[in-house]
Scaffold this motif. Structure first.
Motif, short mmCIF file in Angstrom:
data_model
loop_
_atom_site.label_atom_id
_atom_site.label_comp_id
_atom_site.label_asym_id
_atom_site.label_seq_id
_atom_site.Cartn_x
_atom_site.Cartn_y
_atom_site.Cartn_z
N GLY A 114 0.81 -1.22 0.00
CA GLY A 114 0.00 0.00 0.00
C GLY A 114 0.83 1.26 0.00
N VAL A 115 0.14 2.39 0.03
CA VAL A 115 0.81 3.68 -0.11
C VAL A 115 0.89 4.48 1.19
CG1 VAL A 115 0.28 3.92 -2.56
CG2 VAL A 115 -1.35 4.77 -0.88
N ASP A 116 0.18 4.05 2.23
CA ASP A 116 0.28 4.75 3.51
C ASP A 116 1.71 4.64 4.01
OD1 ASP A 116 0.14 4.22 6.73
OD2 ASP A 116 -1.16 5.87 6.06
N GLU A 117 2.41 5.77 4.12
CA GLU A 117 3.84 5.76 4.40
C GLU A 117 4.19 5.12 5.75
OE1 GLU A 117 7.68 8.77 4.54
OE2 GLU A 117 5.78 9.51 3.74
N ASP A 118 3.45 5.44 6.79
CA ASP A 118 3.74 4.87 8.11
C ASP A 118 3.56 3.35 8.10
OD1 ASP A 118 4.44 7.31 9.22
OD2 ASP A 118 2.42 7.70 9.99
N LEU A 119 2.45 2.91 7.52
CA LEU A 119 2.20 1.46 7.45
C LEU A 119 3.24 0.79 6.57
CD1 LEU A 119 0.53 -1.05 8.05
CD2 LEU A 119 -0.95 -0.43 6.12
N ASP A 178 22.55 -20.98 10.32
CA ASP A 178 22.67 -21.54 11.67
C ASP A 178 23.38 -20.58 12.61
OD1 ASP A 178 21.38 -23.94 10.96
OD2 ASP A 178 23.27 -24.77 10.20
N SER A 179 23.08 -19.28 12.48
CA SER A 179 23.75 -18.26 13.28
C SER A 179 23.32 -18.24 14.74
CB SER A 179 23.48 -16.86 12.71
OG SER A 179 23.93 -16.77 11.39
N TYR A 180 22.02 -18.34 14.96
CA TYR A 180 21.48 -18.25 16.32
C TYR A 180 20.71 -19.51 16.64
CZ TYR A 180 22.27 -13.25 15.61
OH TYR A 180 22.84 -12.04 15.35
N PRO A 181 21.01 -20.12 17.78
CA PRO A 181 20.19 -21.27 18.18
C PRO A 181 18.86 -20.77 18.77
CG PRO A 181 21.93 -20.88 19.78
CD PRO A 181 22.12 -19.88 18.68
N ILE A 182 17.81 -20.90 18.00
CA ILE A 182 16.50 -20.42 18.42
C ILE A 182 15.57 -21.62 18.52
CG2 ILE A 182 14.54 -18.93 17.85
CD1 ILE A 182 16.52 -17.17 16.28
N GLY A 183 15.09 -21.89 19.73
CA GLY A 183 14.17 -23.00 19.93
C GLY A 183 12.80 -22.68 19.36
N ASN A 184 11.98 -23.71 19.26
CA ASN A 184 10.65 -23.56 18.67
C ASN A 184 9.76 -22.58 19.43
OD1 ASN A 184 11.14 -25.25 16.50
ND2 ASN A 184 10.45 -27.07 17.60
N LYS A 185 9.86 -22.58 20.77
CA LYS A 185 9.03 -21.68 21.57
C LYS A 185 9.41 -20.22 21.28
CE LYS A 185 7.61 -20.75 26.31
NZ LYS A 185 7.80 -21.10 27.72
N ARG A 186 10.69 -19.94 21.23
CA ARG A 186 11.14 -18.57 20.96
C ARG A 186 10.83 -18.18 19.51
NH1 ARG A 186 16.89 -15.80 22.58
NH2 ARG A 186 16.02 -13.70 22.74
N LYS A 187 11.00 -19.11 18.62
CA LYS A 187 10.69 -18.86 17.21
C LYS A 187 9.22 -18.46 17.07
CE LYS A 187 10.36 -21.28 12.81
NZ LYS A 187 10.62 -22.53 12.09
N ALA A 188 8.33 -19.19 17.74
CA ALA A 188 6.90 -18.88 17.69
C ALA A 188 6.62 -17.50 18.27
CB ALA A 188 6.10 -19.95 18.42
N ALA A 189 7.31 -17.14 19.37
CA ALA A 189 7.11 -15.83 19.99
C ALA A 189 7.59 -14.71 19.06
CB ALA A 189 7.84 -15.77 21.34
N LEU A 190 8.72 -14.93 18.41
CA LEU A 190 9.24 -13.93 17.46
C LEU A 190 8.29 -13.76 16.28
CD1 LEU A 190 13.01 -14.94 17.43
CD2 LEU A 190 12.01 -12.90 18.49
N LEU A 191 7.79 -14.87 15.78
CA LEU A 191 6.83 -14.81 14.67
C LEU A 191 5.58 -14.04 15.08
CD1 LEU A 191 5.78 -15.57 11.87
CD2 LEU A 191 5.09 -17.78 12.82
N ASP A 192 5.05 -14.35 16.24
CA ASP A 192 3.85 -13.64 16.73
C ASP A 192 4.11 -12.14 16.86
OD1 ASP A 192 2.38 -15.97 16.79
OD2 ASP A 192 2.62 -16.28 18.97
N ALA A 193 5.28 -11.79 17.37
CA ALA A 193 5.61 -10.36 17.54
C ALA A 193 5.65 -9.65 16.19
CB ALA A 193 6.95 -10.22 18.28
N LEU A 194 6.27 -10.28 15.20
CA LEU A 194 6.32 -9.67 13.87
C LEU A 194 4.95 -9.58 13.23
CD1 LEU A 194 9.56 -10.96 12.11
CD2 LEU A 194 8.97 -8.62 12.75
N LEU A 195 4.16 -10.63 13.38
CA LEU A 195 2.81 -10.62 12.80
C LEU A 195 1.95 -9.54 13.45
CD1 LEU A 195 2.17 -14.44 12.37
CD2 LEU A 195 2.68 -12.76 10.58
N ASP A 196 2.14 -9.33 14.75
CA ASP A 196 1.40 -8.25 15.43
C ASP A 196 1.77 -6.90 14.84
OD1 ASP A 196 0.07 -10.01 17.10
OD2 ASP A 196 1.37 -9.65 18.83
N LEU A 197 3.02 -6.71 14.48
CA LEU A 197 3.46 -5.46 13.88
C LEU A 197 2.89 -5.27 12.46
CD1 LEU A 197 7.20 -5.30 14.99
CD2 LEU A 197 5.30 -3.81 15.76
N CYS A 198 2.60 -6.39 11.82
CA CYS A 198 2.05 -6.32 10.45
C CYS A 198 0.58 -5.92 10.48
CB CYS A 198 2.19 -7.66 9.74
SG CYS A 198 3.89 -8.09 9.31
#
Length: 186
Positions: free
Chosen positions: A140-145, A166-186
């Motif tokens: 979209g065109v909304d600059e902030d979004l 294989d830079s960071y050892p990220i377990g499944n629980k943390r991976k899910a939390a990171l994904l949720d955080a990014l999706l919330d920002l979207c």
């Protein structure tokens, strides 16, 4: 006289095997190791047989790039279908796609191949740039979004690269939390 001329020809099977071998050499040994000689030897075909399908190394790498992008687009379209309409839909699909493949060995190999080709093969880099440019336009065109969604995409790319390398050892629980955080920002 040999019976080779009587053997049933399977050009698509041979072509697939040549591309699979090219992918394997690229990921396991690096771009410098992808030569017509190396591919033909590993695939068990003559160099002439290889050149029947791919006239040059450029043609071989272009075909591999095509194959990788087809796979990416198929997975992206599936991820997009799973997202509800509205702002951020394309970015959410991209973020999910970046997080989905971390535990799939074959998908990680594919990611590595795309990254290696994008870093070393200008035509692939240009194609990837076009894909990303089109994806960003869909936000979209909304600059902030648009800025927030681009930030999410960049974070997803960083996660994608970290899993691929294989830079960071990220377990499944943390991976899910990171994904949720990014999706919330979207």
């Amino acid at each position: 006289m040999t019976l080779a001329h009587r053997r049933q020809k399977q050009p698509e099977l041979v072509r697939k095997e040549l591309l699979d071998v090219t992918l394997q050499i690229l990921v396991d040994e690096g771009p410098h190791a992808v030569t017509l000689d190396a591919v033909s030897k590993r695939a068990g075909v003559t160099k002439g047989g290889l050149q029947h399908h791919f006239r040059s190394k450029q043609a071989l790498l272009d075909a591999l790039c095509d194959q990788l992008f087809v796979g990416f687009h198929q997975r992206y379209e599936l991820a997009l279908l799973a997202e509800p309409d509205g702002p951020g839909r394309h970015a959410r699909a991209y973020v999910r796609l970046s997080f989905d493949s971390g535990n799939d060995h074959e998908q990680v190999r594919t990611q590595r191949a795309i990254a290696l080709l994008a870093l070393t093969w200008p035509p692939c880099r240009e194609r990837w740039s076009a894909v990303v440019t089109a994806a960003i336009a869909a936000d979209g065109v909304d600059e902030d979004l648009a800025n927030r969604l681009l930030l999410c995409r960049l974070a997803a790319d960083g996660f994608w690269y970290s899993q691929m390398l294989d830079s960071y050892p990220i377990g499944n629980k943390r991976k899910a939390a990171l994904l949720d955080a990014l999706l919330d920002l979207c």
